[in-house]
Design a protein around this motif. Structure first.
Motif, PDB file in Angstrom:
ATOM      1  N   ILE A  79       0.835  -1.203   0.000  1.00  0.00           N
ATOM      2  CA  ILE A  79       0.000   0.000   0.000  1.00  0.00           C
ATOM      3  C   ILE A  79       0.870   1.254   0.000  1.00  0.00           C
ATOM      4  O   ILE A  79       0.570   2.237  -0.689  1.00  0.00           O
ATOM      5  CB  ILE A  79      -0.946  -0.015   1.220  1.00  0.00           C
ATOM      6  N   THR A  80       1.967   1.226   0.741  1.00  0.00           N
ATOM      7  CA  THR A  80       2.886   2.368   0.764  1.00  0.00           C
ATOM      8  C   THR A  80       3.443   2.649  -0.620  1.00  0.00           C
ATOM      9  O   THR A  80       3.494   3.797  -1.074  1.00  0.00           O
ATOM     10  CB  THR A  80       4.048   2.095   1.741  1.00  0.00           C
ATOM     11  N   SER A  81       3.861   1.586  -1.307  1.00  0.00           N
ATOM     12  CA  SER A  81       4.390   1.755  -2.663  1.00  0.00           C
ATOM     13  C   SER A  81       3.334   2.319  -3.601  1.00  0.00           C
ATOM     14  O   SER A  81       3.613   3.223  -4.401  1.00  0.00           O
ATOM     15  CB  SER A  81       4.898   0.416  -3.195  1.00  0.00           C
ATOM     16  N   LEU A  82       2.116   1.789  -3.527  1.00  0.00           N
ATOM     17  CA  LEU A  82       1.032   2.269  -4.386  1.00  0.00           C
ATOM     18  C   LEU A  82       0.729   3.742  -4.119  1.00  0.00           C
ATOM     19  O   LEU A  82       0.583   4.542  -5.060  1.00  0.00           O
ATOM     20  CB  LEU A  82      -0.218   1.428  -4.157  1.00  0.00           C
ATOM     21  N   ILE A  83       0.633   4.119  -2.856  1.00  0.00           N
ATOM     22  CA  ILE A  83       0.287   5.504  -2.512  1.00  0.00           C
ATOM     23  C   ILE A  83       1.375   6.467  -2.976  1.00  0.00           C
ATOM     24  O   ILE A  83       1.093   7.512  -3.581  1.00  0.00           O
ATOM     25  CB  ILE A  83       0.051   5.634  -0.996  1.00  0.00           C
ATOM     26  N   VAL A  84       2.627   6.133  -2.692  1.00  0.00           N
ATOM     27  CA  VAL A  84       3.725   7.039  -3.037  1.00  0.00           C
ATOM     28  C   VAL A  84       3.877   7.159  -4.553  1.00  0.00           C
ATOM     29  O   VAL A  84       3.944   8.264  -5.104  1.00  0.00           O
ATOM     30  CB  VAL A  84       5.043   6.565  -2.402  1.00  0.00           C
ATOM     31  N   ASN A  85       3.920   6.012  -5.249  1.00  0.00           N
ATOM     32  CA  ASN A  85       4.140   6.047  -6.701  1.00  0.00           C
ATOM     33  C   ASN A  85       2.985   6.703  -7.449  1.00  0.00           C
ATOM     34  O   ASN A  85       3.194   7.610  -8.269  1.00  0.00           O
ATOM     35  CB  ASN A  85       4.363   4.630  -7.227  1.00  0.00           C
ATOM     36  N   LEU A  86       1.764   6.252  -7.165  1.00  0.00           N
ATOM     37  CA  LEU A  86       0.613   6.826  -7.859  1.00  0.00           C
ATOM     38  C   LEU A  86       0.352   8.256  -7.393  1.00  0.00           C
ATOM     39  O   LEU A  86      -0.129   9.081  -8.173  1.00  0.00           O
ATOM     40  CB  LEU A  86      -0.618   5.952  -7.624  1.00  0.00           C
ATOM     41  N   GLY A  87       0.673   8.554  -6.146  1.00  0.00           N
ATOM     42  CA  GLY A  87       0.514   9.918  -5.659  1.00  0.00           C
ATOM     43  C   GLY A  87       1.434  10.891  -6.377  1.00  0.00           C
ATOM     44  O   GLY A  87       1.018  11.980  -6.776  1.00  0.00           O
ATOM     45  N   LEU A  88       2.687  10.503  -6.558  1.00  0.00           N
ATOM     46  CA  LEU A  88       3.627  11.362  -7.286  1.00  0.00           C
ATOM     47  C   LEU A  88       3.218  11.513  -8.748  1.00  0.00           C
ATOM     48  O   LEU A  88       3.304  12.602  -9.322  1.00  0.00           O
ATOM     49  CB  LEU A  88       5.043  10.778  -7.188  1.00  0.00           C
ATOM     50  N   LEU A  89       2.763  10.407  -9.357  1.00  0.00           N
ATOM     51  CA  LEU A  89       2.315  10.475 -10.745  1.00  0.00           C
ATOM     52  C   LEU A  89       1.118  11.411 -10.881  1.00  0.00           C
ATOM     53  O   LEU A  89       1.062  12.240 -11.800  1.00  0.00           O
ATOM     54  CB  LEU A  89       1.965   9.077 -11.245  1.00  0.00           C
ATOM     55  N   ALA A  90       0.167  11.293  -9.968  1.00  0.00           N
ATOM     56  CA  ALA A  90      -1.023  12.148 -10.014  1.00  0.00           C
ATOM     57  C   ALA A  90      -0.657  13.603  -9.785  1.00  0.00           C
ATOM     58  O   ALA A  90      -1.204  14.508 -10.428  1.00  0.00           O
ATOM     59  CB  ALA A  90      -2.037  11.684  -8.970  1.00  0.00           C
ATOM     60  N   PHE A  91       0.272  13.848  -8.871  1.00  0.00           N
ATOM     61  CA  PHE A  91       0.678  15.227  -8.583  1.00  0.00           C
ATOM     62  C   PHE A  91       1.275  15.893  -9.817  1.00  0.00           C
ATOM     63  O   PHE A  91       0.880  17.003 -10.198  1.00  0.00           O
ATOM     64  CB  PHE A  91       1.686  15.250  -7.438  1.00  0.00           C
ATOM     65  N   PHE A  92       2.228  15.242 -10.439  1.00  0.00           N
ATOM     66  CA  PHE A  92       2.929  15.860 -11.564  1.00  0.00           C
ATOM     67  C   PHE A  92       2.087  15.882 -12.839  1.00  0.00           C
ATOM     68  O   PHE A  92       2.179  16.818 -13.627  1.00  0.00           O
ATOM     69  CB  PHE A  92       4.247  15.121 -11.836  1.00  0.00           C
ATOM     70  N   LYS A  93       1.252  14.853 -13.021  1.00  0.00           N
ATOM     71  CA  LYS A  93       0.577  14.719 -14.313  1.00  0.00           C
ATOM     72  C   LYS A  93      -0.851  15.250 -14.320  1.00  0.00           C
ATOM     73  O   LYS A  93      -1.334  15.721 -15.362  1.00  0.00           O
ATOM     74  CB  LYS A  93       0.588  13.247 -14.742  1.00  0.00           C
ATOM     75  N   TYR A  94      -1.529  15.160 -13.171  1.00  0.00           N
ATOM     76  CA  TYR A  94      -2.971  15.444 -13.195  1.00  0.00           C
ATOM     77  C   TYR A  94      -3.436  16.532 -12.231  1.00  0.00           C
ATOM     78  O   TYR A  94      -4.624  16.850 -12.219  1.00  0.00           O
ATOM     79  CB  TYR A  94      -3.750  14.155 -12.890  1.00  0.00           C
ATOM     80  N   LEU A  95      -2.541  17.105 -11.416  1.00  0.00           N
ATOM     81  CA  LEU A  95      -2.998  18.066 -10.414  1.00  0.00           C
ATOM     82  C   LEU A  95      -3.656  19.283 -11.049  1.00  0.00           C
ATOM     83  O   LEU A  95      -4.727  19.718 -10.624  1.00  0.00           O
ATOM     84  CB  LEU A  95      -1.837  18.498  -9.513  1.00  0.00           C
ATOM     85  N   ASN A  96      -3.025  19.833 -12.089  1.00  0.00           N
ATOM     86  CA  ASN A  96      -3.617  21.010 -12.742  1.00  0.00           C
ATOM     87  C   ASN A  96      -4.949  20.669 -13.417  1.00  0.00           C
ATOM     88  O   ASN A  96      -5.849  21.513 -13.480  1.00  0.00           O
ATOM     89  CB  ASN A  96      -2.643  21.590 -13.771  1.00  0.00           C
ATOM     90  N   PHE A  97      -5.074  19.436 -13.910  1.00  0.00           N
ATOM     91  CA  PHE A  97      -6.362  19.008 -14.486  1.00  0.00           C
ATOM     92  C   PHE A  97      -7.440  18.991 -13.405  1.00  0.00           C
ATOM     93  O   PHE A  97      -8.574  19.442 -13.636  1.00  0.00           O
ATOM     94  CB  PHE A  97      -6.210  17.625 -15.105  1.00  0.00           C
ATOM     95  N   PHE A  98      -7.098  18.491 -12.220  1.00  0.00           N
ATOM     96  CA  PHE A  98      -8.060  18.479 -11.118  1.00  0.00           C
ATOM     97  C   PHE A  98      -8.415  19.900 -10.687  1.00  0.00           C
ATOM     98  O   PHE A  98      -9.571  20.196 -10.363  1.00  0.00           O
ATOM     99  CB  PHE A  98      -7.496  17.692  -9.930  1.00  0.00           C
ATOM    100  N   ILE A  99      -7.419  20.776 -10.685  1.00  0.00           N
ATOM    101  CA  ILE A  99      -7.678  22.172 -10.314  1.00  0.00           C
ATOM    102  C   ILE A  99      -8.627  22.821 -11.316  1.00  0.00           C
ATOM    103  O   ILE A  99      -9.579  23.519 -10.938  1.00  0.00           O
ATOM    104  CB  ILE A  99      -6.354  22.951 -10.222  1.00  0.00           C
TER     105      ILE A  99
END
Length: 262
Positions: A79-99
């Motif tokens: 779960i730690t690996s999933l949260i960290v890896n997918l969290g970083l991917l979402a931050f860099f790739k999709y954060l502005n889309f969510f905003i």
């Protein structure tokens, strides 16, 4: 650093020369890792720390899964690996889309969130899913975690496929690397053929069709319907040969070094 640039030609030539000169396996691996880091840092050196962090994290998580055995600790590590890896991917790739999506919902109320100046790290999708696939394979018992951090770092950063793939499972890549980096004439001959085929697709077919497609797409109203369809076909073949060419270049380079990607 593009595969068809002078800088990359110099890097590849230097790597092959050092691999031919150096015999110890560890030194050859360090050359490949160093070249991979240089290749990645050339795009933006600030993200080199990110890929190092993700590499070390998932290496330690996989080792921890074996040490902890079955149970809650093993699941917690996954779960730690999933949260960290997918969290970083979402931050860099999709954060502005969510905003932007949130702004469209709350704009009638007069609220507005400013977009963040986020630069997308090159190749983050590729190496994120490769490291995740490694951790998941170890968790399921489909792969043994490597004891060598050097081998795992090469798997994550391997420069021929770092930016555009092809994606490869660790359980297929790491056993090859464990045998060393053999420079054999057969691999050199086959790899050079695949490499040159990829260059032909990219430079001769794709780049020339791009000229035709770009001209027609720029002012489609000036051309007949038949000519516009020619532009559509040219663009389709261009995209196909771009991806196929880059894939062949990557597979050919890896084959020369002694790694089979395809």
């Amino acid at each position: 650093m593009s595969f068809v640039s002078v800088e990359f030609g110099l890097l590849l030539t230097t790597v092959l020369a050092l691999l031919f000169l150096l015999r110890p396996v560890a030194l050859r691996k360090l050359v490949v890792l160093g070249a991979s880091c240089i290749f990645y840092a050339y795009w933006d050196w600030r993200f080199l720390g990110l890929i190092v962090f993700m590499t070390v994290l998932d290496y330690l998580i996989a080792r921890g899964m074996i040490a902890s055995g079955a149970g809650q600790v093993r699941r917690l590590l996954l779960i730690t690996s999933l949260i960290v890896n997918l969290g970083l991917l979402a931050f860099f790739k999709y954060l502005n889309f969510f905003i932007d999506s949130l702004n469209s919902l709350v704009s009638p109320a007069g609220w507005h969130l400013a977009n963040l100046n986020i630069i997308l790290p090159i190749g983050i999708s590729f190496y994120t899913f490769e490291t995740l696939s490694y951790v998941i394979d170890v968790y399921r018992g489909n792969a043994e975690p490597t004891k060598s951090l050097l081998d795992y770092a090469i798997f994550v950063t391997f420069f021929p496929r770092l930016v555009a793939g092809p994606i490869m499972r660790a359980k297929h890549f790491l056993p090859q690397l464990a045998k060393g980096i053999p420079l054999e004439s057969g691999n050199l001959f086959v790899g050079a053929q695949i490499f040159l085929r990829g260059l032909f697709k990219k430079l001769v077919i794709a780049d020339n069709l791009a000229i035709v497609a770009d001209q027609i797409y720029a002012t489609p109203s000036l051309y007949s319907p038949l000519t516009v369809w020619v532009g559509v076909l040219a663009y389709s073949i261009q995209i196909l040969c771009d991806f196929s060419g880059y894939t062949d270049i990557a597979i050919g380079m890896a084959k020369i070094i002694g790694i089979d990607l395809g």
